[in-house]
Write a protein that holds these residues in place. Structure first.
Motif, PDB file in Angstrom:
ATOM      1  N   GLN A 173     -11.212  -2.532   8.777  1.00 22.61           N
ATOM      2  CA  GLN A 173      -9.802  -2.547   8.418  1.00 22.61           C
ATOM      3  C   GLN A 173      -9.495  -3.832   7.670  1.00 22.61           C
ATOM      4  N   SER A 192     -12.010  -1.140  -4.222  1.00 21.51           N
ATOM      5  CA  SER A 192     -10.856  -0.291  -4.524  1.00 21.51           C
ATOM      6  C   SER A 192      -9.759  -0.461  -3.484  1.00 21.51           C
ATOM      7  N   ARG A 193     -10.144  -0.508  -2.221  1.00 26.34           N
ATOM      8  CA  ARG A 193      -9.160  -0.680  -1.150  1.00 26.34           C
ATOM      9  C   ARG A 193      -8.460  -2.025  -1.258  1.00 26.34           C
ATOM     10  N   GLN A 240      -5.633   6.352  -5.045  1.00 29.27           N
ATOM     11  CA  GLN A 240      -5.020   5.042  -5.250  1.00 29.27           C
ATOM     12  C   GLN A 240      -3.645   5.115  -5.897  1.00 29.27           C
ATOM     13  N   LYS A 272       0.827  -1.208   0.000  1.00 28.54           N
ATOM     14  CA  LYS A 272       0.000   0.000   0.000  1.00 28.54           C
ATOM     15  C   LYS A 272       0.864   1.262   0.000  1.00 28.54           C
ATOM     16  N   LEU A 302      -9.768   8.307  -2.572  1.00 29.23           N
ATOM     17  CA  LEU A 302      -8.940   7.180  -2.160  1.00 29.23           C
ATOM     18  C   LEU A 302      -7.488   7.340  -2.594  1.00 29.23           C
ATOM     19  N   MET A 327     -11.968   8.579   3.934  1.00 25.39           N
ATOM     20  CA  MET A 327     -12.990   7.542   3.877  1.00 25.39           C
ATOM     21  C   MET A 327     -14.050   7.759   4.953  1.00 25.39           C
ATOM     22  N   ASP A 341      -3.680  -2.181   6.704  1.00 19.09           N
ATOM     23  CA  ASP A 341      -4.133  -1.017   7.467  1.00 19.09           C
ATOM     24  C   ASP A 341      -3.490  -0.971   8.848  1.00 19.09           C
ATOM     25  N   ARG A 394      -5.787   9.311   4.001  1.00 17.14           N
ATOM     26  CA  ARG A 394      -6.709   8.544   3.164  1.00 17.14           C
ATOM     27  C   ARG A 394      -7.812   7.916   4.015  1.00 17.14           C
ATOM     28  N   ASP A 395      -7.431   7.385   5.169  1.00 21.58           N
ATOM     29  CA  ASP A 395      -8.425   6.817   6.086  1.00 21.58           C
ATOM     30  C   ASP A 395      -9.419   7.885   6.541  1.00 21.58           C
ATOM     31  N   SER A 424     -13.635   7.896  -7.117  1.00 25.89           N
ATOM     32  CA  SER A 424     -12.579   7.295  -6.299  1.00 25.89           C
ATOM     33  C   SER A 424     -11.430   8.241  -5.989  1.00 25.89           C
ATOM     34  N   GLU A 451     -16.020   1.075  -2.700  1.00 26.84           N
ATOM     35  CA  GLU A 451     -14.867   1.502  -1.911  1.00 26.84           C
ATOM     36  C   GLU A 451     -14.077   0.291  -1.426  1.00 26.84           C
TER      37      GLU A 451
END
Length: 244
Positions: free
Chosen positions: A78, A164-165, A238, A12, A236, A138, A82, A134-135, A233, A161
């Motif tokens: 989570q 995507s995560r 990404q 990540k 997020l 969300m 994470d 980012r968290d 998105s 979501e």
């Protein structure tokens, strides 16, 4: 292969920064205190002080708050990669609880070790700040969902979501992924009753958009689901900017 090299957290953070050997070595240290936790027993409880943070390596966790009347609001779920309890390490008291959805594996990270690692590797500190930001983004979207989106759009947004995560750590994508959550988990997260969750999932399936069955989510019409949820998105991030 080292623990950090195959860690979902490393994957990540690598979306944000090209990790150096020094930074990977620091992550390796943070992964040394490996622990397992059984489903249904809180890792951290609301109001607990002096606890460590955790890096989730395998399995899912829900973070939640219990109200005075005993009802539960799930704040978020989570997934591997994470951090758990990162904020409460700095604030010294946890404002919510963490409960494994199934049996999980996690690395315990003491506050002193975390602060030392962040001071030693500023770029890694920036990457972890990116993940924390980012968290937070969300959580903002979840607030909008509960406050303004209707039940169908709320569910669609949530599933998109999650896909995507999970894609970011190689555990699925927006068209399909394994999901261990029950309809009761979804109800507590989305502010719906379990009966309403069942009805919404049936409607989305009958419309040919998505099926959630036997622990697996299959998206049949990604465009239709995105339109229903008005899903963007961008929050997020990404593909965060790679730091040289």
């Amino acid at each position: 292969m080292t623990i950090a090299a195959k860690s979902p957290l490393t994957r990540k953070l690598s979306a944000f920064v090209a990790l150096s050997e020094v930074e990977l070595a620091v992550l390796e240290r943070l992964h040394q205190r490996r622990r397992t936790f059984a489903a249904g027993r809180d890792m951290v409880h609301q109001g607990q002080s002096g606890q460590a943070a955790f890096i989730l390596s395998a399995g899912w966790v829900c973070s939640y708050k219990v109200q005075a009347d005993g009802t539960r609001q799930i704040v978020d779920f989570q997934i591997p990669g994470d951090f758990l309890g990162l904020r409460s390490v700095l604030l010294r008291t946890s404002d919510h609880s963490f409960e494994p959805v199934g049996d999980i594996e996690a690395a315990e990270v003491l506050a002193s070790d975390l602060l030392e690692a962040l001071a030693e590797t500023p770029r890694l500190a920036t990457a972890i700040l990116w993940a924390a930001s980012r968290d937070e983004a969300m959580v903002v979207e979840h607030l909008v969902s509960i406050g303004r989106r209707d039940a169908d759009a709320r569910m669609a947004h949530f599933l998109l979501e999650l896909g995507s995560r999970l894609a970011l750590v190689g555990l699925g994508d927006r068209t399909g992924f394994v999901c261990p959550l029950t309809q009761y988990h979804l109800a507590d997260a989305l502010g719906l009753s379990a009966v309403h969750v069942n009805r919404v999932l049936r409607q989305l399936r009958e419309r040919g958009l998505v099926t959630f069955r036997d622990g697996h989510v299959t998206v049949h019409d990604i465009g239709g689901l995105v339109n229903l949820a008005d899903f963007d998105s961008a929050y997020l991030d990404q593909t965060g900017p790679l730091l040289k």
